[in-house]
Design an enzyme around this catalytic site. Structure first.
Site, PDB file in Angstrom:
ATOM      1  N   ARG A 155     -14.222  13.390  -7.612  1.00  0.00           N
ATOM      2  CA  ARG A 155     -15.524  13.881  -7.148  1.00  0.00           C
ATOM      3  C   ARG A 155     -16.012  13.139  -5.923  1.00  0.00           C
ATOM      4  NH1 ARG A 155     -18.428  15.674 -11.978  1.00  0.00           N
ATOM      5  NH2 ARG A 155     -20.286  15.528 -10.740  1.00  0.00           N
ATOM      6  N   TYR A 158     -17.620  14.617  -2.458  1.00  0.00           N
ATOM      7  CA  TYR A 158     -19.018  15.071  -2.461  1.00  0.00           C
ATOM      8  C   TYR A 158     -19.968  13.867  -2.506  1.00  0.00           C
ATOM      9  CZ  TYR A 158     -23.213  17.655  -3.861  1.00  0.00           C
ATOM     10  OH  TYR A 158     -24.492  18.173  -3.929  1.00  0.00           O
ATOM     11  N   ASN A 187     -29.757  18.121 -10.862  1.00  0.00           N
ATOM     12  CA  ASN A 187     -29.274  19.465 -11.231  1.00  0.00           C
ATOM     13  C   ASN A 187     -30.400  20.504 -11.227  1.00  0.00           C
ATOM     14  OD1 ASN A 187     -27.642  17.270 -12.328  1.00  0.00           O
ATOM     15  ND2 ASN A 187     -26.321  18.898 -13.085  1.00  0.00           N
ATOM     16  N   VAL A 201     -25.010  25.361 -16.019  1.00  0.00           N
ATOM     17  CA  VAL A 201     -26.030  26.352 -16.378  1.00  0.00           C
ATOM     18  C   VAL A 201     -25.538  27.754 -16.028  1.00  0.00           C
ATOM     19  CG1 VAL A 201     -28.430  27.059 -16.160  1.00  0.00           C
ATOM     20  CG2 VAL A 201     -27.849  24.652 -15.976  1.00  0.00           C
ATOM     21  N   GLY A 218     -15.557  18.141 -22.885  1.00  0.00           N
ATOM     22  CA  GLY A 218     -15.623  16.874 -23.607  1.00  0.00           C
ATOM     23  C   GLY A 218     -16.293  17.076 -24.949  1.00  0.00           C
ATOM     24  N   GLY A 220     -19.501  17.098 -25.330  1.00  0.00           N
ATOM     25  CA  GLY A 220     -20.788  17.763 -25.118  1.00  0.00           C
ATOM     26  C   GLY A 220     -21.983  16.840 -25.290  1.00  0.00           C
ATOM     27  N   PRO A 285     -20.010  11.905 -14.988  1.00  0.00           N
ATOM     28  CA  PRO A 285     -21.097  10.991 -15.343  1.00  0.00           C
ATOM     29  C   PRO A 285     -21.564  11.224 -16.785  1.00  0.00           C
ATOM     30  CG  PRO A 285     -21.485  11.918 -13.174  1.00  0.00           C
ATOM     31  CD  PRO A 285     -20.299  12.642 -13.751  1.00  0.00           C
ATOM     32  N   LYS A 287     -24.467  10.191 -18.263  1.00  0.00           N
ATOM     33  CA  LYS A 287     -25.851  10.626 -18.399  1.00  0.00           C
ATOM     34  C   LYS A 287     -26.545  10.619 -17.056  1.00  0.00           C
ATOM     35  CE  LYS A 287     -26.771   6.092 -20.447  1.00  0.00           C
ATOM     36  NZ  LYS A 287     -27.502   5.393 -21.493  1.00  0.00           N
ATOM     37  N   ARG A 288     -27.573  11.419 -16.979  1.00  0.00           N
ATOM     38  CA  ARG A 288     -28.321  11.455 -15.736  1.00  0.00           C
ATOM     39  C   ARG A 288     -29.729  11.938 -16.004  1.00  0.00           C
ATOM     40  NH1 ARG A 288     -25.662  15.016 -12.070  1.00  0.00           N
ATOM     41  NH2 ARG A 288     -23.995  13.554 -11.700  1.00  0.00           N
TER      42      ARG A 288
HETATM   43  P1  NAD Z   1     -25.418  26.626  -2.119  1.00  0.00           P
HETATM   44  O1  NAD Z   1     -23.946  26.516  -2.065  1.00  0.00           O
HETATM   45  O2  NAD Z   1     -26.027  27.820  -2.753  1.00  0.00           O
HETATM   46  O3  NAD Z   1     -26.024  26.515  -0.643  1.00  0.00           O
HETATM   47  C1  NAD Z   1     -25.383  25.873   0.415  1.00  0.00           C
HETATM   48  C2  NAD Z   1     -25.419  26.804   1.615  1.00  0.00           C
HETATM   49  O4  NAD Z   1     -24.810  26.146   2.739  1.00  0.00           O
HETATM   50  C3  NAD Z   1     -24.621  28.093   1.399  1.00  0.00           C
HETATM   51  O5  NAD Z   1     -25.406  29.184   1.819  1.00  0.00           O
HETATM   52  C4  NAD Z   1     -23.390  27.913   2.280  1.00  0.00           C
HETATM   53  O6  NAD Z   1     -22.886  29.147   2.761  1.00  0.00           O
HETATM   54  C5  NAD Z   1     -23.942  27.042   3.382  1.00  0.00           C
HETATM   55  N1  NAD Z   1     -22.914  26.245   4.072  1.00  0.00           N
HETATM   56  C6  NAD Z   1     -21.940  25.500   3.509  1.00  0.00           C
HETATM   57  N2  NAD Z   1     -21.203  24.908   4.458  1.00  0.00           N
HETATM   58  C7  NAD Z   1     -21.733  25.282   5.653  1.00  0.00           C
HETATM   59  C8  NAD Z   1     -21.418  24.990   7.000  1.00  0.00           C
HETATM   60  N3  NAD Z   1     -20.386  24.191   7.321  1.00  0.00           N
HETATM   61  N4  NAD Z   1     -22.169  25.546   7.973  1.00  0.00           N
HETATM   62  C9  NAD Z   1     -23.209  26.363   7.669  1.00  0.00           C
HETATM   63  N5  NAD Z   1     -23.561  26.650   6.406  1.00  0.00           N
HETATM   64  C10 NAD Z   1     -22.830  26.134   5.408  1.00  0.00           C
HETATM   65  O7  NAD Z   1     -25.941  25.294  -2.802  1.00  0.00           O
HETATM   66  P2  NAD Z   1     -27.417  24.866  -3.241  1.00  0.00           P
HETATM   67  O8  NAD Z   1     -27.370  24.601  -4.691  1.00  0.00           O
HETATM   68  O9  NAD Z   1     -28.440  25.782  -2.698  1.00  0.00           O
HETATM   69  O10 NAD Z   1     -27.529  23.466  -2.529  1.00  0.00           O
HETATM   70  C11 NAD Z   1     -28.305  23.229  -1.363  1.00  0.00           C
HETATM   71  C12 NAD Z   1     -28.282  21.746  -1.036  1.00  0.00           C
HETATM   72  O11 NAD Z   1     -28.854  21.001  -2.093  1.00  0.00           O
HETATM   73  C13 NAD Z   1     -26.874  21.185  -0.829  1.00  0.00           C
HETATM   74  O12 NAD Z   1     -26.911  20.251   0.231  1.00  0.00           O
HETATM   75  C14 NAD Z   1     -26.572  20.477  -2.125  1.00  0.00           C
HETATM   76  O13 NAD Z   1     -25.670  19.411  -1.959  1.00  0.00           O
HETATM   77  C15 NAD Z   1     -27.954  19.994  -2.514  1.00  0.00           C
HETATM   78  N6  NAD Z   1     -28.037  19.761  -3.972  1.00  0.00           N
HETATM   79  C16 NAD Z   1     -28.102  20.835  -4.824  1.00  0.00           C
HETATM   80  C17 NAD Z   1     -28.161  20.618  -6.196  1.00  0.00           C
HETATM   81  C18 NAD Z   1     -28.234  21.738  -7.185  1.00  0.00           C
HETATM   82  O14 NAD Z   1     -28.226  21.475  -8.389  1.00  0.00           O
HETATM   83  N7  NAD Z   1     -28.322  22.995  -6.774  1.00  0.00           N
HETATM   84  C19 NAD Z   1     -28.151  19.285  -6.687  1.00  0.00           C
HETATM   85  C20 NAD Z   1     -28.064  18.241  -5.782  1.00  0.00           C
HETATM   86  C21 NAD Z   1     -28.030  18.497  -4.420  1.00  0.00           C
HETATM   87  N1  UDP Z   2     -19.916  21.296 -18.109  1.00  0.00           N
HETATM   88  C1  UDP Z   2     -19.641  21.905 -19.327  1.00  0.00           C
HETATM   89  N2  UDP Z   2     -19.199  23.201 -19.321  1.00  0.00           N
HETATM   90  C2  UDP Z   2     -19.057  23.926 -18.183  1.00  0.00           C
HETATM   91  C3  UDP Z   2     -19.354  23.307 -16.946  1.00  0.00           C
HETATM   92  C4  UDP Z   2     -19.781  21.984 -16.951  1.00  0.00           C
HETATM   93  O1  UDP Z   2     -19.777  21.293 -20.391  1.00  0.00           O
HETATM   94  O2  UDP Z   2     -18.658  25.100 -18.263  1.00  0.00           O
HETATM   95  C5  UDP Z   2     -20.437  19.906 -18.116  1.00  0.00           C
HETATM   96  C6  UDP Z   2     -19.772  18.966 -17.126  1.00  0.00           C
HETATM   97  O3  UDP Z   2     -18.656  18.353 -17.726  1.00  0.00           O
HETATM   98  C7  UDP Z   2     -20.894  17.995 -16.850  1.00  0.00           C
HETATM   99  C8  UDP Z   2     -22.156  18.803 -17.018  1.00  0.00           C
HETATM  100  O4  UDP Z   2     -21.780  19.978 -17.697  1.00  0.00           O
HETATM  101  O5  UDP Z   2     -20.898  16.980 -17.829  1.00  0.00           O
HETATM  102  C9  UDP Z   2     -22.818  19.184 -15.704  1.00  0.00           C
HETATM  103  O6  UDP Z   2     -21.857  19.769 -14.855  1.00  0.00           O
HETATM  104  P1  UDP Z   2     -22.262  20.445 -13.478  1.00  0.00           P
HETATM  105  O7  UDP Z   2     -20.994  20.698 -12.735  1.00  0.00           O
HETATM  106  O8  UDP Z   2     -23.152  21.607 -13.728  1.00  0.00           O
HETATM  107  O9  UDP Z   2     -23.162  19.350 -12.758  1.00  0.00           O
HETATM  108  P2  UDP Z   2     -22.858  17.834 -12.303  1.00  0.00           P
HETATM  109  O10 UDP Z   2     -21.706  17.304 -13.089  1.00  0.00           O
HETATM  110  O11 UDP Z   2     -22.571  17.924 -10.863  1.00  0.00           O
HETATM  111  O12 UDP Z   2     -24.108  17.125 -12.625  1.00  0.00           O
END
Ligand code: NAD
Ligand code: UDP
Ligand code: UDP
Length: 330
Positions: A155, A158, A187, A201, A218, A220, A285, A287-288
C-alpha cells in the site's frame, strides 16, 4: 508574484486572508482537480450553488462525466479533460487538489498544482488521507502523530505518495509563501462512490443489492470510521475559507469493525445477506479513528450524519446505478 490577499483585493492589511464578515465578495474562480470524482463532484455542487465559478480538471481515470453533467450549460462551470501530471496554466483564486492517481505520479500532479498556486497566488488545499498514519500505534489518531507506514509495502505507493504531497505542500508554504491547507480525510462514503473500486462500503452495498455474500477480509475485527460525504465537503470548505493551515483530520469518530459494518448493511438492505470470509490483504491497518478536536475547535466543524443515517442515501444511488431507474431487485 501575486499574494492570495492581493488576488482577492483585500491588500496586505488582511494578513489572515479571511474574507471580512459583511463584505459581499465577488464569486471566486476555483479549480477542483479530480472534480468529476466521488468527493470532488459533491464539492463542485456546493461551490456552484454558492455562486462561484468552477473549473473541473479531470482525466476521468476513476471519475465520470455523469457526476457533473447536471452543470453542463451553466456559464459558471467548465470541464477540462487534463492529466495533472502535465503542467497546466490557469488563472484562479483557489485550488482544491483532489486528483490522485494511486501511483507515484500523485507527487508530480501535486507539484504542478503547487507551481500553479505559486504563479497566480492562489490558495491551495491538499486532500491528504488518514493513510498517512499507516497502521497506527496511537488510537484515536491526532494530527500530531507521525504515523507508522511501511515504506516498501503493497500500500506504500498511496500512503507515501500522500506523505510526500504533504511535504511538498509545506515546503511551498514555507519556501515561497504559498497559502496552503491540508485535510487528512478518513474513509468517506456516499452517492456517486465508485461501485467496483474495492472499498469496503461500496463492496458491501453492491454485494447486498446484487444478492451476493458480503466479503469480510480477515477476521473482520479491524475497525474503520466512516464519514458521509456531505460532512467532508463542509469540512473542506471551512478549511479552505478559514485561517489555519492544518493538517486537520476530517472524519467521523464513530468506529465500526468490518463485521459491525456488515450488520448495518444487512439491516439497511437485506437481513438475509450472507457473510463470506476472505483472506485479508497485507499491511491492513488494524484500527483507525480520527481525533477531531482540532477541527472542532479551529474550524467549528464536526460530522452530522451517522452511518445509519447516511448509508440509506448511498443505497438508493447504488440501486439506481446498478439496476437502472425504478427497478428493484434483480
Ligand atoms: P475518486 O477516484 O472518485 O476521485 C478522484 C478523481 O481524480 C477522479 O475523478 C479521477 O478521474 C481524477 N484523477 C485521477 N488521476 C488524475 C490525474 N492524473 N489528472 C486528473 N484527474 C485525475 O476518489 P475520491 O474518493 O473522490 O477521492 C478524492 C480525494 O480524496 C483523493 O485525493 C483521495 O486520495 C482523497 N481521499 C479520499 C478518501 C475517501 O474515503 N473517499 C479518503 C482519504 C482521502
Ligand atoms: N474490507 C473487507 N471487505 C471488502 C473490502 C475491504 O472486509 O470487500 C476491509 C479491508 O480489509 C479493510 C477495511 O475493510 O480492513 C477498509 O478497507 P477500504 O479499502 O475500504 O479502506 P482502507 O483500508 O483504505 O481504509
Ligand atoms: N506549473 C504548472 N502551472 C503553472 C505553474 C507551474 O503546471 O501555472 C508546474 C511547472 O511546470 C512545474 C511545477 O508546476 O513542473 C512546479 O513549478 P515551480 O514554478 O514551482 O517550479 P520550477 O518550474 O521553478 O521548477
Amino acid at each position: 508574484k501575486l499574494s492570495y490577499q492581493h488576488r482577492l483585493g483585500f491588500g496586505s492589511g488582511n494578513p489572515t486572508g479571511k474574507i471580512p464578515l459583511g463584505l459581499k465578495r465577488k464569486g471566486l474562480r476555483i479549480v477542483v482537480t479530480g472534480g468529476a470524482g466521488f468527493v470532488g463532484s459533491h464539492l463542485v455542487d456546493r461551490l456552484i450553488a454558492r455562486g462561484d465559478s468552477v473549473m473541473v480538471v479531470d482525466n476521468f481515470f476513476t471519475g465520470r462525466k455523469e457526476n457533473v453533467m447536471h452543470h453542463f450549460g451553466n456559464p459558471n462551470f467548465e470541464l477540462i479533460r487534463h492529466d495533472v501530471v502535465e503542467p497546466l496554466l490557469l488563472e484562479v483564486d483557489q485550488i482544491y487538489h483532489l486528483a490522485c492517481p494511486a501511483s507515484p505520479t500523485n507527487v508530480v500532479g501535486t507539484l504542478n498544482m503547487l507551481g500553479l498556486a505559486k504563479r497566480v497566488g492562489a490558495r491551495f488545499l491538499l486532500t491528504s488521507t488518514s493513510e498517512v498514519y499507516g497502521d497506527p500505534l496511537q488510537h484515536p489518531q491526532k494530527e500530531t502523530y507521525w504515523g507508522n507506514v511501511n515504506p516498501i509495502g503493497v500500500r506504500s505507493c498511496y500512503d507515501e505518495g500522500k506523505r510526500t504531497a504533504e511535504t511538498l505542500t509545506m515546503d511551498y508554504h514555507r519556501g515561497v509563501g504559498v497559502e496552503v491547507r491540508i485535510a487528512r480525510i478518513f474513509n468517506t462514503y456516499g452517492p456517486r462512490m465508485c461501485i467496483d473500486d474495492g472499498r469496503v462500503v461500496s463492496n458491501f452495498v453492491a454485494q447486498a443489492l446484487r444478492k451476493e455474500p458480503l466479503t469480510v477480509y480477515g477476521d473482520g475485527k479491524q475497525t474503520r470510521s466512516f464519514q458521509y460525504v456531505s460532512d467532508l465537503v463542509e469540512g473542506l470548505m471551512r478549511l479552505m475559507e478559514g485561517e489555519h493551515v492544518g493538517p486537520f483530520n476530517l472524519g467521523n469518530p464513530g468506529e465500526f469493525t468490518m463485521l459491525e459494518l456488515a450488520e448495518v448493511v444487512q439491516e439497511t438492505i437485506d437481513p438475509n445477506a450472507k457473510i463470506e470470509f476472505r483472506q485479508n490483504t497485507e499491511d491492513d491497518p488494524h484500527k483507525r479513528k480520527p481525533d477531531i478536536e482540532r477541527a472542532k475547535e479551529l474550524l467549528g466543524w464536526e460530522p452530522k450524519v451517522s452511518l445509519r443515517k447516511g448509508l440509506p442515501l448511498m443505497v438508493s444511488d447504488f440501486r439506481q446505478r446498478i439496476f437502472g431507474d425504478h427497478k428493484e431487485g434483480s
